[in-house]
Every structure is written in C-alpha cells, then in structure tokens.
Design a protein around this motif. Sequence first.
Motif, short mmCIF file in Angstrom:
data_model
loop_
_atom_site.label_atom_id
_atom_site.label_comp_id
_atom_site.label_asym_id
_atom_site.label_seq_id
_atom_site.Cartn_x
_atom_site.Cartn_y
_atom_site.Cartn_z
N LYS A 1 7.22 33.21 28.65
CA LYS A 1 6.85 32.09 27.77
C LYS A 1 7.72 30.87 28.04
CE LYS A 1 4.88 34.33 23.67
NZ LYS A 1 5.01 34.47 22.20
N HIS A 2 9.02 31.09 28.20
CA HIS A 2 9.95 29.98 28.45
C HIS A 2 9.60 29.26 29.76
CE1 HIS A 2 13.69 27.73 28.28
NE2 HIS A 2 13.99 28.13 29.51
N VAL A 3 9.29 30.03 30.78
CA VAL A 3 8.94 29.43 32.07
C VAL A 3 7.65 28.64 31.96
CG1 VAL A 3 8.21 29.95 34.43
CG2 VAL A 3 10.16 31.17 33.43
N LEU A 4 6.63 29.22 31.37
CA LEU A 4 5.34 28.54 31.27
C LEU A 4 5.44 27.25 30.46
CD1 LEU A 4 2.85 31.51 30.65
CD2 LEU A 4 3.62 30.55 32.82
N LYS A 5 6.25 27.28 29.43
CA LYS A 5 6.33 26.11 28.54
C LYS A 5 7.17 24.98 29.12
CE LYS A 5 5.44 28.60 24.22
NZ LYS A 5 5.91 28.97 22.87
N ASN A 6 7.96 25.26 30.16
CA ASN A 6 8.87 24.24 30.68
C ASN A 6 8.47 23.71 32.05
OD1 ASN A 6 11.45 23.80 28.87
ND2 ASN A 6 10.86 25.96 28.68
N ALA A 7 7.29 24.07 32.52
CA ALA A 7 6.77 23.49 33.75
C ALA A 7 5.79 22.38 33.40
CB ALA A 7 6.07 24.57 34.58
N GLU A 8 5.68 21.39 34.28
CA GLU A 8 4.70 20.31 34.06
C GLU A 8 3.28 20.80 34.31
OE1 GLU A 8 8.17 18.38 33.52
OE2 GLU A 8 7.76 19.49 35.36
N ALA A 9 3.13 21.75 35.25
CA ALA A 9 1.79 22.27 35.56
C ALA A 9 1.90 23.73 35.97
CB ALA A 9 1.15 21.44 36.68
N LEU A 10 0.81 24.46 35.74
CA LEU A 10 0.77 25.89 36.03
C LEU A 10 -0.49 26.20 36.82
CD1 LEU A 10 1.51 27.03 32.38
CD2 LEU A 10 3.18 26.99 34.24
N THR A 11 -0.41 27.24 37.65
CA THR A 11 -1.60 27.71 38.35
C THR A 11 -1.67 29.23 38.31
OG1 THR A 11 -0.87 28.14 40.65
CG2 THR A 11 -1.20 25.83 40.02
N SER A 12 -2.88 29.73 38.43
CA SER A 12 -3.11 31.17 38.63
C SER A 12 -4.30 31.28 39.57
CB SER A 12 -3.41 31.87 37.31
OG SER A 12 -4.79 31.78 37.00
N ASP A 13 -4.63 32.51 40.00
CA ASP A 13 -5.75 32.63 40.92
C ASP A 13 -6.96 33.34 40.32
OD1 ASP A 13 -5.07 35.28 40.95
OD2 ASP A 13 -4.64 35.40 43.09
#
Length: 353
Positions: free
Chosen positions: A119-131
């Motif tokens: 959760k901490h990682v996802l919330k502190n990135a400007e953008a996220l990707t998955s496949d």
Amino acid sequence: MRVCFLGDAGSIHLERWIQYFQEAGHQVEVISFRPCPNPEVKVHLLAEGRNGRLDYILSLPKIRRLLDKIQPDILHAHYATSFGLLAVVSGFHPLVVSAWGSDVLVAPEKSLWLRAVVKHVLKNAEALTSDSEYMSGRMRQLLNGQEKILKTVTMGVSKAWFEELPQVKKRPQQILSLRGHQEIYNIDVILKAMKHVAAEVPEARLIIAGEGSTTKALKSLCHSLHLEECVQFVGQLPHAQVQTYLNESAISVSVPSSDATAVSLLETMACGSFPVVTDLPANREWVDDGVNGLIVPAKDPEALAQALIRSLQDKDLREAAIQVNRDKIRAKAIWESNMAEMEELYQNLLGRK
C-alpha cells in the motif's frame, strides 16, 4: 529523456523494456543486483549475486548516490515489494512502479506487514502499471480510493515476431510447458495429468522447458510415474527456441496457482498453439473456455488430463482457435504499441505533451 530502471536486469521482461527505450532514442541506465545479458546496457550493480532482505536495506545509500549521479528524468521500479519499496524510500520523483503479479496478488495476503508495504509503495508513486485488468483492479483496492494514474500495459508480442512467424506444420500430439520450475507453476500437476493422458493417447508427447528450484524433484517424479518415453526436459530455452517449440506444438499448457497476464500465454496464442490454462482472472481476459482454449481448476490432475485429452483429440477445436487468438493478439498485445503508450505516460509526467 533519461530513464532509470530499478529492477532485475537479468530478467528477460525488464530487458525488453530497456531495449525498447534504448531503440527509441532515450538514455537508459539500470540499477540492479544482477547484470543484464545485453552488454550494451549500462547497469549499476548493487551487490552482484546477492539480493536477500539485508542486501536490499544496505543498498539504499548506494541507490541514492547513483540517482544523484544519473539524474534521471524518470525512475521506474519493477516489482512493488522489493525494488518498488527501495524506490519510494529513495525519495526520487517522478516515480513509476510496475507490479508483476505476486507482489500485489499474493504478498498482501501473506501478512499485514507486506500488505502495508505494498500500500505504501502504491500510494507514493506518481504512476502505476500492471499487465492485466485483474491485477489493476487489485491495485485499486489496495489504494482504497486514492486517485492514481494506473495503466494496464500488456507485456505483449513484438510486431516483427508476430508478423514474421514461419509457417510450420504442427505436431498434433505434442504438448509444451514453458513455465519456470517453481512450486507456484504446478509442473508436478502437469506430470501427474500426463500419466492419464499417456494411457488414453499413447502417442502424446510432453516437452517441459524451463528450470528452477523444483527441477530435480520434477525429474524424479517423471521417473517414478514411468513417463520417460513420453516426457522430455529441454531446459531453459533462448527466446528463438521458444518460438520454434511453440510453432511446432499443437498444445501449450500453463497451470499456475496465481498469475497475471503471462507473456508465454500471449506467445502461445500468437503462434497458433492451443492454450490449456488455469482458471484465473487474468487468463479469462484472454481465453474463452471451449472457444479459443480450455480452462481448468488449479492443482487438479484429473481435470487437466481430461482437458489435454480433449485438446489432443479435437482437431477442429484447435484449428478454430488459431485465428481467434491471433486476432486478439493483434488487437491488444503488440509490444511496440503498448510501449509507445508508456513512452507517452513518461512524457506526460514530465509535462512534455
């Protein structure tokens, strides 16, 4: 644009990201625990050959120094629970984090600590990707309503690889397994199913590619099941040989307990090999059971055996699936098209529209 990837440079998947952005004319550098097979890639090694928890912690000061030296426009970390966490703690922005599968599908369910890390990682990135759309959905749940740029980017099949496939006659009784030899991929279940298949279709043959922590046990199981005459272990294949085996194999089997969109599934569909896969949300995004593949429960050798026997015996089903699968790949899974969307995302984060 100067892009820094933080991830496993020894992975073919990350190598493809690196190659695309290099060929697109961008400056690319990588921070990793492993070197890249491509000698033209500039890799900053943290502690070669080691990637335990302590090594990750001890590497943080070096990562910060390297980022100060490289001065990238974008930092892109691959795998949320390891390199993603290092990227967040480094404090560098703008940051993109790509989830690869188990980091968001499995890890958060293992412990409250890992759930908090993800959760901490996802919330502190400007953008996220998955496949896969399924994995993107899980990430939205973990974000708990927080607005975030989240893009589903299928790893895909290269345009040249897709368009220049040689015309090869299929071996109608050949089944291919391409997944790694780790417990999550259930290669032992395939072997147990093959015992039933061989009894029903004696001419059937199983090719097992890949290597891993369970290889020795799998070969032992093969021997105990008396399958040596119909099962062949071929080891880790170079990518060109993956295409060769897929082109000649009538059926490709992949039955992990958990997965995102597997590149091997997309390559199977592109090559006209008939997919038999586990009942997972990411697989259902690509395979309609009984139409362009067959879907089976996880860890069920008997059900898998029946699906493989049906696939071997139903030539019309296999042939009808070929064009359906190639059309799906052409529409949604061409690598260069998907990477061009990532390039646009990077530029948007930098305000370069």
